[in-house]
Design a protein around this motif. Structure first.
Motif, PDB file in Angstrom:
ATOM      1  N   THR A  16       0.919  -1.278  -0.125  1.00  0.00           N
ATOM      2  CA  THR A  16       0.005   0.036  -0.038  1.00  0.00           C
ATOM      3  C   THR A  16       0.906   1.122  -0.147  1.00  0.00           C
ATOM      4  O   THR A  16       0.416   2.316  -0.616  1.00  0.00           O
ATOM      5  CB  THR A  16      -0.933  -0.052   1.219  1.00  0.00           C
ATOM      6  OG1 THR A  16      -1.982  -1.243   0.963  1.00  0.00           O
ATOM      7  CG2 THR A  16      -1.772   1.447   1.419  1.00  0.00           C
ATOM      8  N   TYR A  17       1.945   1.185   0.561  1.00  0.00           N
ATOM      9  CA  TYR A  17       2.775   2.237   0.657  1.00  0.00           C
ATOM     10  C   TYR A  17       3.150   2.551  -0.673  1.00  0.00           C
ATOM     11  O   TYR A  17       3.371   3.737  -1.224  1.00  0.00           O
ATOM     12  CB  TYR A  17       4.288   2.090   1.709  1.00  0.00           C
ATOM     13  CG  TYR A  17       5.455   2.442   1.357  1.00  0.00           C
ATOM     14  CD1 TYR A  17       5.717   3.933   1.218  1.00  0.00           C
ATOM     15  CD2 TYR A  17       6.556   1.654   1.026  1.00  0.00           C
ATOM     16  CE1 TYR A  17       7.105   4.562   0.826  1.00  0.00           C
ATOM     17  CE2 TYR A  17       7.742   2.362   0.532  1.00  0.00           C
ATOM     18  CZ  TYR A  17       7.992   3.695   0.567  1.00  0.00           C
ATOM     19  OH  TYR A  17       9.121   4.278   0.341  1.00  0.00           O
ATOM     20  N   ASN A  40      -6.887  -0.277   3.128  1.00  0.00           N
ATOM     21  CA  ASN A  40      -6.382   0.777   3.948  1.00  0.00           C
ATOM     22  C   ASN A  40      -5.394   1.861   3.314  1.00  0.00           C
ATOM     23  O   ASN A  40      -5.116   2.925   3.935  1.00  0.00           O
ATOM     24  CB  ASN A  40      -5.450   0.219   5.093  1.00  0.00           C
ATOM     25  CG  ASN A  40      -4.528  -0.802   4.727  1.00  0.00           C
ATOM     26  OD1 ASN A  40      -4.259  -0.802   3.413  1.00  0.00           O
ATOM     27  ND2 ASN A  40      -3.827  -1.559   5.610  1.00  0.00           N
ATOM     28  N   ARG A  42      -7.162   4.156   1.936  1.00  0.00           N
ATOM     29  CA  ARG A  42      -8.096   5.212   2.280  1.00  0.00           C
ATOM     30  C   ARG A  42      -7.599   6.220   3.397  1.00  0.00           C
ATOM     31  O   ARG A  42      -7.806   7.254   3.624  1.00  0.00           O
ATOM     32  CB  ARG A  42      -9.560   5.009   2.184  1.00  0.00           C
ATOM     33  CG  ARG A  42      -9.772   4.112   3.249  1.00  0.00           C
ATOM     34  CD  ARG A  42     -11.194   3.390   3.194  1.00  0.00           C
ATOM     35  NE  ARG A  42     -11.481   2.440   4.083  1.00  0.00           N
ATOM     36  CZ  ARG A  42     -12.418   1.873   4.360  1.00  0.00           C
ATOM     37  NH1 ARG A  42     -13.623   2.576   4.214  1.00  0.00           N
ATOM     38  NH2 ARG A  42     -12.438   0.948   5.337  1.00  0.00           N
ATOM     39  N   LEU A  43      -6.820   5.542   4.355  1.00  0.00           N
ATOM     40  CA  LEU A  43      -6.357   5.971   5.471  1.00  0.00           C
ATOM     41  C   LEU A  43      -5.326   7.034   5.101  1.00  0.00           C
ATOM     42  O   LEU A  43      -5.184   8.059   5.976  1.00  0.00           O
ATOM     43  CB  LEU A  43      -5.732   4.922   6.385  1.00  0.00           C
ATOM     44  CG  LEU A  43      -6.693   3.650   6.839  1.00  0.00           C
ATOM     45  CD1 LEU A  43      -5.846   2.781   8.025  1.00  0.00           C
ATOM     46  CD2 LEU A  43      -7.820   4.346   7.786  1.00  0.00           C
ATOM     47  N   PHE A  44      -4.624   6.686   4.068  1.00  0.00           N
ATOM     48  CA  PHE A  44      -3.544   7.450   3.777  1.00  0.00           C
ATOM     49  C   PHE A  44      -4.211   8.821   3.079  1.00  0.00           C
ATOM     50  O   PHE A  44      -3.804   9.915   3.130  1.00  0.00           O
ATOM     51  CB  PHE A  44      -2.549   7.040   2.641  1.00  0.00           C
ATOM     52  CG  PHE A  44      -1.476   6.089   3.371  1.00  0.00           C
ATOM     53  CD1 PHE A  44      -0.187   6.338   4.035  1.00  0.00           C
ATOM     54  CD2 PHE A  44      -1.869   4.676   3.443  1.00  0.00           C
ATOM     55  CE1 PHE A  44       0.310   5.569   4.471  1.00  0.00           C
ATOM     56  CE2 PHE A  44      -1.195   3.664   4.360  1.00  0.00           C
ATOM     57  CZ  PHE A  44       0.190   4.200   4.772  1.00  0.00           C
ATOM     58  N   TRP A  45      -5.097   8.351   2.048  1.00  0.00           N
ATOM     59  CA  TRP A  45      -5.523   9.396   1.039  1.00  0.00           C
ATOM     60  C   TRP A  45      -6.591  10.374   2.135  1.00  0.00           C
ATOM     61  O   TRP A  45      -6.915  11.692   1.361  1.00  0.00           O
ATOM     62  CB  TRP A  45      -6.371   8.643  -0.023  1.00  0.00           C
ATOM     63  CG  TRP A  45      -5.529   8.044  -0.915  1.00  0.00           C
ATOM     64  CD1 TRP A  45      -5.620   6.517  -1.148  1.00  0.00           C
ATOM     65  CD2 TRP A  45      -4.591   8.550  -1.826  1.00  0.00           C
ATOM     66  NE1 TRP A  45      -4.713   6.377  -2.179  1.00  0.00           N
ATOM     67  CE2 TRP A  45      -4.028   7.464  -2.565  1.00  0.00           C
ATOM     68  CE3 TRP A  45      -4.078   9.934  -2.283  1.00  0.00           C
ATOM     69  CZ2 TRP A  45      -3.273   7.591  -3.617  1.00  0.00           C
ATOM     70  CZ3 TRP A  45      -3.183   9.984  -3.210  1.00  0.00           C
ATOM     71  CH2 TRP A  45      -2.503   8.895  -3.820  1.00  0.00           C
ATOM     72  N   LYS A  46      -7.434   9.845   2.807  1.00  0.00           N
ATOM     73  CA  LYS A  46      -8.392  10.632   3.461  1.00  0.00           C
ATOM     74  C   LYS A  46      -9.313  11.242   2.353  1.00  0.00           C
ATOM     75  O   LYS A  46      -9.545  12.687   2.154  1.00  0.00           O
ATOM     76  CB  LYS A  46      -7.734  11.702   4.506  1.00  0.00           C
ATOM     77  CG  LYS A  46      -6.964  11.158   5.461  1.00  0.00           C
ATOM     78  CD  LYS A  46      -5.991  11.879   6.474  1.00  0.00           C
ATOM     79  CE  LYS A  46      -5.304  11.491   7.606  1.00  0.00           C
ATOM     80  NZ  LYS A  46      -3.998  10.769   6.819  1.00  0.00           N
ATOM     81  N   LEU A 247       5.086   6.415   7.877  1.00  0.00           N
ATOM     82  CA  LEU A 247       3.825   5.634   7.162  1.00  0.00           C
ATOM     83  C   LEU A 247       2.906   5.127   8.488  1.00  0.00           C
ATOM     84  O   LEU A 247       1.671   4.826   8.062  1.00  0.00           O
ATOM     85  CB  LEU A 247       4.477   4.385   6.679  1.00  0.00           C
ATOM     86  CG  LEU A 247       5.535   4.782   5.514  1.00  0.00           C
ATOM     87  CD1 LEU A 247       6.011   3.481   4.806  1.00  0.00           C
ATOM     88  CD2 LEU A 247       4.724   5.482   4.386  1.00  0.00           C
ATOM     89  N   ASN A 250       0.379   7.362   8.739  1.00  0.00           N
ATOM     90  CA  ASN A 250      -0.487   7.438   7.577  1.00  0.00           C
ATOM     91  C   ASN A 250      -0.177   8.502   6.494  1.00  0.00           C
ATOM     92  O   ASN A 250      -1.143   9.143   6.216  1.00  0.00           O
ATOM     93  CB  ASN A 250      -2.001   7.504   7.753  1.00  0.00           C
ATOM     94  CG  ASN A 250      -2.583   5.993   8.554  1.00  0.00           C
ATOM     95  OD1 ASN A 250      -1.958   4.933   8.145  1.00  0.00           O
ATOM     96  ND2 ASN A 250      -3.331   6.175   9.322  1.00  0.00           N
ATOM     97  N   GLU A 251       1.139   9.162   6.531  1.00  0.00           N
ATOM     98  CA  GLU A 251       1.437  10.242   5.718  1.00  0.00           C
ATOM     99  C   GLU A 251       1.646   9.668   4.332  1.00  0.00           C
ATOM    100  O   GLU A 251       2.451   8.700   3.977  1.00  0.00           O
ATOM    101  CB  GLU A 251       2.820  10.962   6.063  1.00  0.00           C
ATOM    102  CG  GLU A 251       2.681  11.650   7.395  1.00  0.00           C
ATOM    103  CD  GLU A 251       3.737  12.210   7.930  1.00  0.00           C
ATOM    104  OE1 GLU A 251       4.457  12.897   7.141  1.00  0.00           O
ATOM    105  OE2 GLU A 251       3.929  12.141   9.114  1.00  0.00           O
TER     106      GLU A 251
END
Ligand code: SF4
Ligand code: SF4
Length: 275
Positions: A16-17, A40, A42-46, A247, A250-251
């Motif tokens: 995902t990274y 997961n 979407r946790l990064f993208w928000k 990471l 969630n950056e």
């Protein structure tokens, strides 16, 4: 149109990274999370302005008033999803592949179709990236209908964040991909899992390359394998506790670490050169 699938033989390798940051480096593109059991990205993208659509699967429904009890439907179902119980057909929804054959062959037209919701498709935006997330409802066994629905959202450039492993959901996700990026850890276990997913992509004759992630030192069998198969190593990303911390928070590191932007832009250029 260019579709790049990001895969790993196991969870936790950094798939995902890599997928999220490739999409962030690409700029205007569509990111599709096909890891529908654990999406997961979407946790990064928000993502913002998220629209939700229910995804369902079609199951046979039987009209007892019309059914003559001939059992032809049970006989033709090659997935063994039908059984005769108390003189009437019964469907095992987890096994049914929604092929519709039983409905087509029923001599009494006693079978119709009913839709069962099995998941959700979320579509939102993060800057110029369209973020599509497939989500399978808890307890459902096959995410393939959700993946198929998600894959209909592809754009000019699409990054596919595939499910981990090498099951049929992975096959479904990469079917139309132009290029496969394997994310592999330089360990014996990572190498074993990487080979499984490499063989799967090989069956589909995909162009591919490897990103070796969390490297502390070179793992000779993996390097040797890539050399023998003439598999390009797109990047070797060293293990970095600072990166791991970002990471975990969630950056999207491409947006805040210039070296990461360079790294992922370079990977995209290498893939673009091949395609
Ligand atoms: S094929 Fe049709 S009529 Fe025959 S058992 Fe099945 S539902 Fe009933
Ligand atoms: S739709 Fe296909 S898989 Fe499902 S019960 Fe009917 S024949 Fe079997």
């Amino acid at each position: 149109m260019m579709k790049i699938a990001v895969l790993s033989g196991k969870g936790g390798a950094g798939k995902t990274y890599v997928a999220v940051n490739l999409a962030a480096a690409a700029g205007e593109c569509t990111y599709i999370d096909c890891d529908v059991e654990e999406p997961n990205g979407r946790l990064f993208w928000k993502p913002e302005d998220v629209q939700c659509v229910t995804v369902g699967t079609l199951l046979p429904a039987f009209d007892p008033g019309k059914c003559s009890g001939c059992r032809e439907c049970v006989r033709v179902c090659r997935f063994h999803a039908l059984m005769f119980v108390k003189e009437k057909p019964m469907v095992f929804s987890d096994v049914c592949h929604s092929c519709g054959l039983c409905r087509m062959i029923c001599p009494e037209q006693a079978i119709t179709e009913t839709e069962k919701p099995i998941g959700v498709l979320e579509t939102g935006h993060h800057g110029s990236v369209t973020v599509v997330t497939g989500i399978l409802n808890p307890g459902e066994t096959s995410g393939i209908p959700v993946i198929r629905q998600a894959l209909k959202q592809t754009g000019e450039v699409t990054i596919l964040d595939c499910p981990p492993g090498s099951a049929c959901s992975v096959m479904e996700s990469i079917m139309d991909a132009d290029y496969c990026v394997f994310v592999a850890e330089p360990t014996a276990f990572g190498f074993h899992n990487f080979r499984m997913v490499y063989e799967l992509a090989g069956l589909l004759k995909k162009k591919c390359g490897v990103v070796i992630n969390k490297q502390t030192e070179a793992y000779a069998p993996l390097e040797q394998f890539c050399m023998e198969k003439q598999l390009p190593v797109l990047a070797r990303i060293p293990y970095d506790p600072l990166l791991a911390g970002r990471l975990a928070g969630n950056e999207i590191v491409v947006e805040c670490v210039p070296k990461q932007r360079e790294l992922f832009t370079d990977i995209l250029e290498q893939i673009g050169g091949v395609l």
